[in-house]
Design a protein around this motif. Structure first.
Motif, PDB file in Angstrom:
ATOM      1  N   ALA A 166       0.820  -1.209   0.000  1.00  0.00           N
ATOM      2  CA  ALA A 166       0.000   0.000   0.000  1.00  0.00           C
ATOM      3  C   ALA A 166       0.855   1.261   0.000  1.00  0.00           C
ATOM      4  O   ALA A 166       0.426   2.304  -0.463  1.00  0.00           O
ATOM      5  CB  ALA A 166      -0.929  -0.008   1.213  1.00  0.00           C
ATOM      6  N   ALA A 167       2.064   1.170   0.533  1.00  0.00           N
ATOM      7  CA  ALA A 167       2.947   2.333   0.601  1.00  0.00           C
ATOM      8  C   ALA A 167       3.680   2.523  -0.722  1.00  0.00           C
ATOM      9  O   ALA A 167       4.140   1.560  -1.326  1.00  0.00           O
ATOM     10  CB  ALA A 167       3.947   2.171   1.731  1.00  0.00           C
ATOM     11  N   ASP A 168       3.758   3.777  -1.168  1.00  0.00           N
ATOM     12  CA  ASP A 168       4.494   4.124  -2.383  1.00  0.00           C
ATOM     13  C   ASP A 168       5.768   4.859  -1.995  1.00  0.00           C
ATOM     14  O   ASP A 168       5.760   5.710  -1.102  1.00  0.00           O
ATOM     15  CB  ASP A 168       3.646   5.023  -3.293  1.00  0.00           C
ATOM     16  N   THR A 169       6.860   4.527  -2.662  1.00  0.00           N
ATOM     17  CA  THR A 169       8.140   5.177  -2.392  1.00  0.00           C
ATOM     18  C   THR A 169       8.507   6.086  -3.559  1.00  0.00           C
ATOM     19  O   THR A 169       8.379   5.711  -4.722  1.00  0.00           O
ATOM     20  CB  THR A 169       9.248   4.132  -2.166  1.00  0.00           C
ATOM     21  N   TYR A 170       8.963   7.279  -3.228  1.00  0.00           N
ATOM     22  CA  TYR A 170       9.330   8.291  -4.216  1.00  0.00           C
ATOM     23  C   TYR A 170      10.782   8.699  -3.990  1.00  0.00           C
ATOM     24  O   TYR A 170      11.212   8.883  -2.856  1.00  0.00           O
ATOM     25  CB  TYR A 170       8.426   9.521  -4.087  1.00  0.00           C
ATOM     26  N   THR A 171      11.513   8.848  -5.068  1.00  0.00           N
ATOM     27  CA  THR A 171      12.903   9.289  -4.996  1.00  0.00           C
ATOM     28  C   THR A 171      12.972  10.784  -5.301  1.00  0.00           C
ATOM     29  O   THR A 171      12.361  11.254  -6.264  1.00  0.00           O
ATOM     30  CB  THR A 171      13.767   8.521  -6.011  1.00  0.00           C
ATOM     31  N   ILE A 172      13.715  11.510  -4.474  1.00  0.00           N
ATOM     32  CA  ILE A 172      13.867  12.952  -4.684  1.00  0.00           C
ATOM     33  C   ILE A 172      14.413  13.236  -6.075  1.00  0.00           C
ATOM     34  O   ILE A 172      15.395  12.621  -6.500  1.00  0.00           O
ATOM     35  CB  ILE A 172      14.824  13.548  -3.619  1.00  0.00           C
ATOM     36  N   GLU A 173      13.779  14.171  -6.778  1.00  0.00           N
ATOM     37  CA  GLU A 173      14.252  14.600  -8.091  1.00  0.00           C
ATOM     38  C   GLU A 173      15.160  15.809  -7.841  1.00  0.00           C
ATOM     39  O   GLU A 173      14.678  16.898  -7.521  1.00  0.00           O
ATOM     40  CB  GLU A 173      13.054  14.964  -8.979  1.00  0.00           C
ATOM     41  N   PRO A 174      16.481  15.641  -7.935  1.00  0.00           N
ATOM     42  CA  PRO A 174      17.417  16.676  -7.482  1.00  0.00           C
ATOM     43  C   PRO A 174      17.369  17.984  -8.272  1.00  0.00           C
ATOM     44  O   PRO A 174      17.747  19.032  -7.740  1.00  0.00           O
ATOM     45  CB  PRO A 174      18.783  16.001  -7.618  1.00  0.00           C
ATOM     46  N   ASN A 175      16.920  17.952  -9.513  1.00  0.00           N
ATOM     47  CA  ASN A 175      16.872  19.181 -10.310  1.00  0.00           C
ATOM     48  C   ASN A 175      15.663  20.046 -10.003  1.00  0.00           C
ATOM     49  O   ASN A 175      15.543  21.157 -10.528  1.00  0.00           O
ATOM     50  CB  ASN A 175      16.887  18.829 -11.801  1.00  0.00           C
ATOM     51  N   HIS A 176      14.766  19.543  -9.169  1.00  0.00           N
ATOM     52  CA  HIS A 176      13.573  20.313  -8.812  1.00  0.00           C
ATOM     53  C   HIS A 176      13.374  20.376  -7.298  1.00  0.00           C
ATOM     54  O   HIS A 176      12.277  20.627  -6.823  1.00  0.00           O
ATOM     55  CB  HIS A 176      12.329  19.700  -9.469  1.00  0.00           C
ATOM     56  N   THR A 177      14.449  20.165  -6.550  1.00  0.00           N
ATOM     57  CA  THR A 177      14.375  20.178  -5.087  1.00  0.00           C
ATOM     58  C   THR A 177      15.466  21.082  -4.531  1.00  0.00           C
ATOM     59  O   THR A 177      16.643  20.829  -4.757  1.00  0.00           O
ATOM     60  CB  THR A 177      14.533  18.747  -4.533  1.00  0.00           C
ATOM     61  N   THR A 224      20.478  17.869  -3.289  1.00  0.00           N
ATOM     62  CA  THR A 224      19.698  17.149  -2.293  1.00  0.00           C
ATOM     63  C   THR A 224      19.354  15.768  -2.822  1.00  0.00           C
ATOM     64  O   THR A 224      19.080  15.605  -4.011  1.00  0.00           O
ATOM     65  CB  THR A 224      18.388  17.916  -1.987  1.00  0.00           C
ATOM     66  N   SER A 225      19.352  14.776  -1.942  1.00  0.00           N
ATOM     67  CA  SER A 225      18.943  13.424  -2.326  1.00  0.00           C
ATOM     68  C   SER A 225      18.089  12.836  -1.211  1.00  0.00           C
ATOM     69  O   SER A 225      18.004  13.390  -0.116  1.00  0.00           O
ATOM     70  CB  SER A 225      20.165  12.540  -2.593  1.00  0.00           C
ATOM     71  N   GLY A 226      17.462  11.697  -1.504  1.00  0.00           N
ATOM     72  CA  GLY A 226      16.679  11.036  -0.474  1.00  0.00           C
ATOM     73  C   GLY A 226      15.422  10.414  -1.011  1.00  0.00           C
ATOM     74  O   GLY A 226      15.217  10.312  -2.224  1.00  0.00           O
ATOM     75  N   ILE A 249      15.969  12.631   4.022  1.00  0.00           N
ATOM     76  CA  ILE A 249      16.591  13.591   3.111  1.00  0.00           C
ATOM     77  C   ILE A 249      18.057  13.818   3.496  1.00  0.00           C
ATOM     78  O   ILE A 249      18.385  13.920   4.685  1.00  0.00           O
ATOM     79  CB  ILE A 249      15.860  14.956   3.161  1.00  0.00           C
ATOM     80  N   VAL A 250      18.922  13.910   2.491  1.00  0.00           N
ATOM     81  CA  VAL A 250      20.335  14.242   2.706  1.00  0.00           C
ATOM     82  C   VAL A 250      20.664  15.476   1.872  1.00  0.00           C
ATOM     83  O   VAL A 250      20.412  15.510   0.664  1.00  0.00           O
ATOM     84  CB  VAL A 250      21.263  13.078   2.290  1.00  0.00           C
ATOM     85  N   ILE A 251      21.214  16.484   2.517  1.00  0.00           N
ATOM     86  CA  ILE A 251      21.584  17.744   1.854  1.00  0.00           C
ATOM     87  C   ILE A 251      23.101  17.875   1.841  1.00  0.00           C
ATOM     88  O   ILE A 251      23.754  17.709   2.872  1.00  0.00           O
ATOM     89  CB  ILE A 251      20.967  18.955   2.589  1.00  0.00           C
ATOM     90  N   THR A 286      20.982  16.304   7.413  1.00  0.00           N
ATOM     91  CA  THR A 286      19.953  15.307   7.129  1.00  0.00           C
ATOM     92  C   THR A 286      18.653  15.650   7.847  1.00  0.00           C
ATOM     93  O   THR A 286      18.655  16.343   8.877  1.00  0.00           O
ATOM     94  CB  THR A 286      20.386  13.893   7.567  1.00  0.00           C
ATOM     95  N   TYR A 287      17.571  15.162   7.273  1.00  0.00           N
ATOM     96  CA  TYR A 287      16.267  15.273   7.940  1.00  0.00           C
ATOM     97  C   TYR A 287      15.589  13.918   7.860  1.00  0.00           C
ATOM     98  O   TYR A 287      15.426  13.361   6.772  1.00  0.00           O
ATOM     99  CB  TYR A 287      15.386  16.342   7.286  1.00  0.00           C
ATOM    100  N   LYS A 288      15.221  13.375   9.021  1.00  0.00           N
ATOM    101  CA  LYS A 288      14.553  12.074   9.086  1.00  0.00           C
ATOM    102  C   LYS A 288      13.267  12.225   9.878  1.00  0.00           C
ATOM    103  O   LYS A 288      13.285  12.727  11.002  1.00  0.00           O
ATOM    104  CB  LYS A 288      15.461  11.031   9.748  1.00  0.00           C
ATOM    105  N   SER A 289      12.180  11.779   9.280  1.00  0.00           N
ATOM    106  CA  SER A 289      10.886  11.919   9.935  1.00  0.00           C
ATOM    107  C   SER A 289      10.709  10.926  11.068  1.00  0.00           C
ATOM    108  O   SER A 289      11.295   9.846  11.075  1.00  0.00           O
ATOM    109  CB  SER A 289       9.763  11.723   8.914  1.00  0.00           C
ATOM    110  N   LYS A 290       9.884  11.317  12.028  1.00  0.00           N
ATOM    111  CA  LYS A 290       9.419  10.418  13.086  1.00  0.00           C
ATOM    112  C   LYS A 290       7.964  10.045  12.820  1.00  0.00           C
ATOM    113  O   LYS A 290       7.530   8.934  13.104  1.00  0.00           O
ATOM    114  CB  LYS A 290       9.533  11.102  14.455  1.00  0.00           C
TER     115      LYS A 290
END
Length: 194
Positions: free
Chosen positions: A24-35, A57-59, A74-76, A107-111
């Motif tokens: 049910a969960a969808d995973t998305y990869t950061i698009e670095p040219n638009h982030t 930025t990546s993640g 997220i990794v900056i 980095t930013y990691k959600s809880k």
């Protein structure tokens, strides 16, 4: 009713339900040219506001819309800091502020993620900056997913914001001179479904 048939049918339905839940969960990869994470910071105790951004930025982001949960990771690249002013870039990347030689990434990691209706509205997580980790809450001001015409797959985009005290992360340059350490963070992000 045939008992064996009923048990087999129940088992098949249970297996399908479990499979549906697992995927049910969808995973998305950061698009670095638009982030681009960007920020505003005080200069000279209110004389002006300096705006900077990080250009690399990546993640990944995971969303389970049915369960209203997800995650953000997220990794900056701190060395890509850009104020649009070379001397300021050099100073900010040095030991007085971000010290990117010693702390090359943030980095930013959600809880947890809070949904409003069918869309994410808030992320509670931890920001690691300058080697210090502190809780920072992101407010998602805008969120939308589309079938991307160029990438030929689903893309989701968001505009998020937060406020934090840079001195809490050990970046206290010029605070004693009257600079306000409050930083306003704004993140434009686009991510592609894997």
């Amino acid at each position: 009713m045939n008992f064996k048939y009923s048990v087999a049918t129940f088992a098949a339905i249970a297996a399908l339900a479990a499979t549906g839940t697992a995927f049910a969960a969808d995973t998305y990869t950061i698009e670095p040219n638009h982030t681009f994470p960007s920020f505003e910071a005080d200069h000279m105790g209110g004389l002006s506001v300096w705006r900077g951004k990080f250009t690399k930025t990546s993640g990944s982001i995971t969303l389970d819309r049915a369960a209203k949960t997800g995650s953000v990771d997220i990794v900056i690249d701190a060395s890509t800091l850009d104020f649009g002013h070379e001397k300021m870039n050099e100073h900010a990347k040095g030991p007085d502020m971000f010290d990117v030689a010693k702390f090359p990434t943030a980095t930013y990691k959600s809880k947890s993620i809070t949904f409003k209706g069918d869309v994410p509205a808030e992320v509670n997580g931890e920001l690691t900056l300058h080697g210090v980790t502190k809780p920072v809450k992101l407010t998602i001001n805008q969120f939308k997913c589309i079938q991307h015409p160029m990438f030929k797959r689903e893309a989701c985009g968001a505009d998020a914001s937060a406020t934090f005290n840079r001195a809490d992360f050990g970046i206290d340059y010029a605070v004693q001179m009257g600079f306000n350490p409050t930083v306003k963070l704004a993140i434009q992000v686009e991510a592609l479904k894997q």
